[in-house]
Design an enzyme around this catalytic site. Structure first.
Site, mmCIF file in Angstrom:
data_model
loop_
_atom_site.group_PDB
_atom_site.id
_atom_site.type_symbol
_atom_site.label_atom_id
_atom_site.label_comp_id
_atom_site.label_asym_id
_atom_site.label_seq_id
_atom_site.Cartn_x
_atom_site.Cartn_y
_atom_site.Cartn_z
ATOM 1 C CG ASP A 125 -5.344 2.856 6.797
ATOM 2 O OD1 ASP A 125 -5.832 3.779 6.129
ATOM 3 O OD2 ASP A 125 -4.244 2.319 6.539
ATOM 4 C CD GLU A 136 -8.934 3.200 3.598
ATOM 5 O OE1 GLU A 136 -8.583 3.840 2.604
ATOM 6 O OE2 GLU A 136 -8.213 2.310 4.113
#
Lengths: 678, 678
Positions: free
Chosen positions: A409, A438
């Protein structure tokens, strides 16, 4: 003075002991230090080495079993005949493997090998002068010109006596041919191809030079091809209001597997903090019973290496991993390097976190936005070493529990050198671990993350809707140099992103988007609910209303109007056609319609060729799909396809006049997909 | 708890002694090691650095006084505000100079400096986080959003106390503003641009990162622009049959200078061997009185550091060098690393030369061709070190005698690492020495020689005659990456090459060729006799009949029909127009006629813009020269040219409808050359 060949040559003695006492390759090893990063000044230039990323600063990426072809300009001064070899090894090994390189033309050489194991490799190029071949070439030219070559012959025989034997067979050839010439004076004994080959292996290489070593990362096939299904595990219970568990997830597996997905990707599964917990729709305060955001990681139940108690236990998780295997599915975990204020690290390692002058916690922020349910560890703190190791150990913990894919993330908000280190560290222990970045951020940062080691990357595909921008973007990703390090993972939507074009909820648009993602990119993903055409936005924003980041959702997974059969058909086509299991092989076809993109993908051996056309508007159109520059393997050669087989319907249509006139009705299906028949 | 700014900030004391005891730049120096070739893993990525040749393996080339602009992608993870500096130094210096770099867009930065001295430089990039600017930016956003910023203000003031003062003025600013905030609580004291600037210079740079260092060679202006006149000194006597001398050459200087040449380039001036001396027209045996080839260097009179006795003495040579200076001419010497069998080195250093198995000398050869008047020293011999040094000393000897330009004969047949070493060695002693590579060989080798250090290079221009091939070749040389390391020297012919297109002796063709060379390339040359339209070939070959490589020629330098006035006019135009004193600035204009090439060249500041058109066939044509995308400096701005001034005739013509319709009659003049008037 009359010349006696014996007098000249016999003064040098064939030292056959060299054959036994010293292997030639071992001797060469001593002279070879391709691990050095600096190409030292040498007789040879190694230039324009392809592939390479930033001149070897970063690794080229490939997958196991894929031939790795290396091209380079190799030259030195003069007209002598050169020889070159491609060297490679797993970084952890000491011995170089070798393959000959061949001159293509214009001083450009190529060689290749097939990496059979995943891992981090080095490759390099060695070059040297083939003195004997040079002598043979000159000798033949002089002989053809009718010149006296008696002394030249002696020079050639002299070269034979300098051989350093690599094998007994070569030694025998060289000694025999030298002997034959000395006994008979027959110079043809010095010109046999058997002798040339033996000498090419056996002569000394005093000017041997080596390029510097370039890194290569070889991944397993899943790194370039996979269909991802993103699931919020707590939303998988069938009873409204009940928190889903890993057991519920296991029950969902047949449905996900039936749709043909390869990767089951979970939002974070760790304990969720209570302090400053966010309420529904990202409300600043949670109401009693609100489950909080799974990205606010850590509570009294544990941190990044713990499981949210309501999901189950570590044993349940292991059961889930095992159940996935039986369905040909693989778990991907979402790793967010951030902590809720209740994360155990805050008390165990207070020096990993910044405090403000008033003694309060320094919450995450992106001014003026504040994230009061999250604190970020400080990668630059005095105790950064232990923090980095702890984060590495979190990844190792999940690897030990069967996870081989991590979706990271927001990696772009953490130090790049941390990722370079930790990915290298984990992959040196298990080269099958895949890291997906990401990062939705500036293009150079996204590319920088891919260069430093992320196996795959999120992309701007989610927002690219017009033909020119889709084609330009894919041409960028599949062109040089991105093709060698950037592997896209196309998501049609994410828990954070409901793009405007999906907000109308039109089935043709959902189908078009998933077809684009699944067919243009080797790796793609959907976020659960997409198959049900979920499309309720927060008004005016590209975000889902009632986001399940902040609440538990219960869905009817067989809701009428779902496009599960369509997704299933796409995934079936992907699995049946190796051409669709790649991205770099994409080429667009010229379709004279701004609302239809046409493309072709071929497997490396061209035995599988897929062409397609995808509608970008809802209108039906007739159009021409040009196929005249496509050659597909068949009947022992390569030829223009004779017919197309529709991968969805099985229907066959002939290829005539170098293409096909097609009818595309997005209302029925926004994509046409064909296999080329030879 | 009520906050007292004093309580928090006063715990840290401004340590003003740091200002006196330690200069900031010295401290930074410790952290800066751009000399390292390996970019270590750091928070920053430095990518796509332009200019750079092979990622810094070879030097970029520029000239003194030319702004050197560097571009790079610079980024790190996160959203903090960055700062970057361009560093540079002469390689031999220890201190880096610095200039700020600015963000252009999309993470691309640029900075520049103007090198004032010739020499070998290094340049590198440093980047770091501007923590105070990041704080200010966040503070202003939060303030604008109406948030409570009292603790943020304290954090900002805290940063001030960490300053490491570079100057007393900055120290005063920082202490004053901090004081003001502490006394009044007025946060605007923390937001002044004066404070931002002081802090940008004074705050610590804990994450300071440096790219690796890239080499840059800065030459004097003559490296990119010069008109060369190649002269065979022994042919300069006025009396037929008498061997020319340096005194005769001095008498020729006014004529050469009047034509506007900058460089007087001599074929070798060393003693010529007797053994196997070549006769006229390259005959295997010389007749008595034949002077031999000046490329068969060395006799009892000496070798590469001696002068052929019939030319004169070293004092005569020095006089010649001095006389050239008074005519704004500079001597270029031809250095051929090869020896006649009579060269003193053969007896002084027999181990520098190869012998054959029969004990005979190993003559130069390129099978089946043999060069029996020449032996080549063996660069790979056991005593190579002393050979390399001796060759270096030859160059130094001529440098000491006033030569600053060397034309190196056939460098591609000698080891590349020798040239890399010797050019570096000589230029480290005198950075004004220019090396021209006379290599007519495969393209990669010619480029390799330019990369490794040759200042200028011969080219394929001599054989390029058609419009598309001339334009394609020049686009290659002036495009990326060649523009940064390859400097062409266009020769219309050489003693070895009389190209077919000149063998007809047509004046328009001679003019067209010299116009192409003089106008398209910053550096060009003619070989004496070209101005007299000499064109007698050996039948069927691109070589001069009765080549003066093997005999003495006497010419009437004012022979009727000569094109000296034409060459003079071209050189005058070159000297008067800075735009013509470069090659990289060339751009072709679209002329719809396959026999006319149109071009534009501009000086860097666009104050001088030259456009031209050159005919490639003898036919007269009317054509359109488009000028609508050219902007030239004038009247305080940049604008499309209003008129053209013919540089040969002085005539002015207006620019209308974005161009000019022109009439080109090669019979009168195959080139039209204009200066753009604003």
């Amino acid at each position: 003075m009359e010349l006696s060949p014996h007098r000249v040559v016999a003064t040098r003695i064939f030292d056959l002991t060299r054959c036994a006492s010293m292997s030639f390759s071992a001797q060469r090893q001593i002279q070879t230090r391709p691990g050095q990063q600096n190409q030292s000044v040498s007789a040879f230039h190694f230039e324009d080495v392809y592939p390479s990323v930033d001149a070897g600063r970063f690794a080229v990426k490939r997958v196991v079993g894929e031939p790795f072809e290396v091209w380079a300009d190799i030259f030195r001064g003069g007209h002598d005949i050169l020889a070159a070899e491609l060297l490679w090894r797993l970084e952890r090994d000491n011995n170089w493997n070798r393959a000959p390189m061949r001159l293509h033309e214009n001083d450009r050489w190529h060689g290749s090998f097939v990496p059979t194991d995943a891992g981090r490799y080095l490759y390099a190029i060695e070059a040297w002068t083939d003195e004997f071949a040079t002598w043979q070439h000159g000798f033949e030219l002089k002989q053809a010109a009718g010149q006296d070559v008696s002394v030249d012959a002696l020079e050639g025989a002299g070269l034979l006596t300098h051989a350093v034997f690599g094998s007994k067979k070569d030694a025998a050839t060289i000694v025999r041919q030298c002997d034959k010439y000395l006994e008979t004076g027959d110079t043809t004994a010095l010109l046999t191809s058997e002798l040339s080959e033996a000498m090419s292996r056996s002569q000394p290489r005093p000017d041997l030079a080596c390029s510097h070593a370039y890194p290569l990362v070889v991944d397993r096939q899943r790194a370039v091809a996979g269909a991802w299904y993103e699931m919020v595990p707590r939303s998988q219970s069938r009873e409204p209001g009940r928190h889903g568990t890993f057991r519920d997830c296991i029950e969902r597996l047949p449905d996900v597997a039936a749709m043909g997905f390869d990767v089951l990707y979970f939002t974070p599964i760790h304990p969720i903090g209570m302090t400053n917990r966010k309420g529904r729709n990202n409300a600043l305060r949670a109401n009693p019973g609100d489950p909080g955001s799974p990205y606010a990681i850590g509570s009294s139940a544990g941190g990044h290496d713990a499981i949210h108690p309501e999901l189950g236990t570590i044993d349940d998780f292991r059961d889930l991993v095992a159940a996935c295997k039986t369905h040909d599915l693989e778990i991907a975990l979402d790793i967010a390097v951030q902590c809720s204020p209740d994360h155990p690290w805050l008390t165990q390692h207070p020096n990993w976190f910044k405090r403000r002058p008033d003694g309060s916690m320094k919450f995450a922020e992106n001014p003026p936005k504040k994230y009061e349910d999250i604190v970020n560890p400080d990668f630059g703190c005095d105790d950064a070493g232990s923090l980095w190791n702890a984060l590495r150990d979190v990844l190792l913990f999940w690897v030990q529990n069967g996870v081989r894919i991590f979706r990271i993330d927001n990696p772009h908000t953490k130090p790049f050198q941390f990722w370079e280190w930790v990915i290298h560290d984990i992959q040196s222990r298990d080269p099958n671990v895949i890291f997906l970045a990401e990062a939705f951020t500036r293009p150079k940062l996204m590319k920088g993350l891919a260069k430093l080691g992320f196996t795959q990357s999120y992309t701007y595909f989610t927002w690219r809707t017009r033909k020119w921008e889709i084609e330009a973007y894919l041409n960028e990703l599949t062109g040089y140099p991105e093709r060698d390090y950037y592997r896209p993972n196309f998501f049609v939507s994410t828990p954070d992103i409901l793009p405007y074009h999906l907000q109308g909820g039109e089935p043709w648009m959902f189908k078009s988007r998933v077809a684009l993602a699944a067919l243009l990119s080797g790796t793609y993903g959907i976020y659960n609910g997409f198959e049900l055409l979920e499309h309720q936005p927060i008004p005016g924003r590209e975000e889902y209303l009632d986001s399940e980041k902040y609440e538990i959702r219960t869905r009817d997974w067989s809701k009428p109007g779902n496009i599960k059969p369509y997704i299933t058909a796409l995934n079936r086509a992907r699995r049946a056609n190796p051409a669709l299991q790649q991205t770099r092989n994409l080429r667009f076809l010229r379709v004279d319609n701004d609302n239809i993109t046409g493309f072709v993908k071929q497997s490396a051996d061209r035995s599988n060729t897929v062409v397609g056309a995808i509608a970008l508007s809802r209108d039906a159109h007739e159009f021409w799909l040009p196929l005249n520059d496509i050659e597909t393997a068949g009947n022992g050669g390569f030829r223009e396809p004779a017919a197309l087989e529709n991968l969805m319907t099985g229907e066959r249509i002939p290829v005539e006049w170098g293409g096909a006139r097609l009818w595309l009705d997005p209302g029925r299906d926004p994509a046409l997909l064909f296999r080329c028949l030879a």
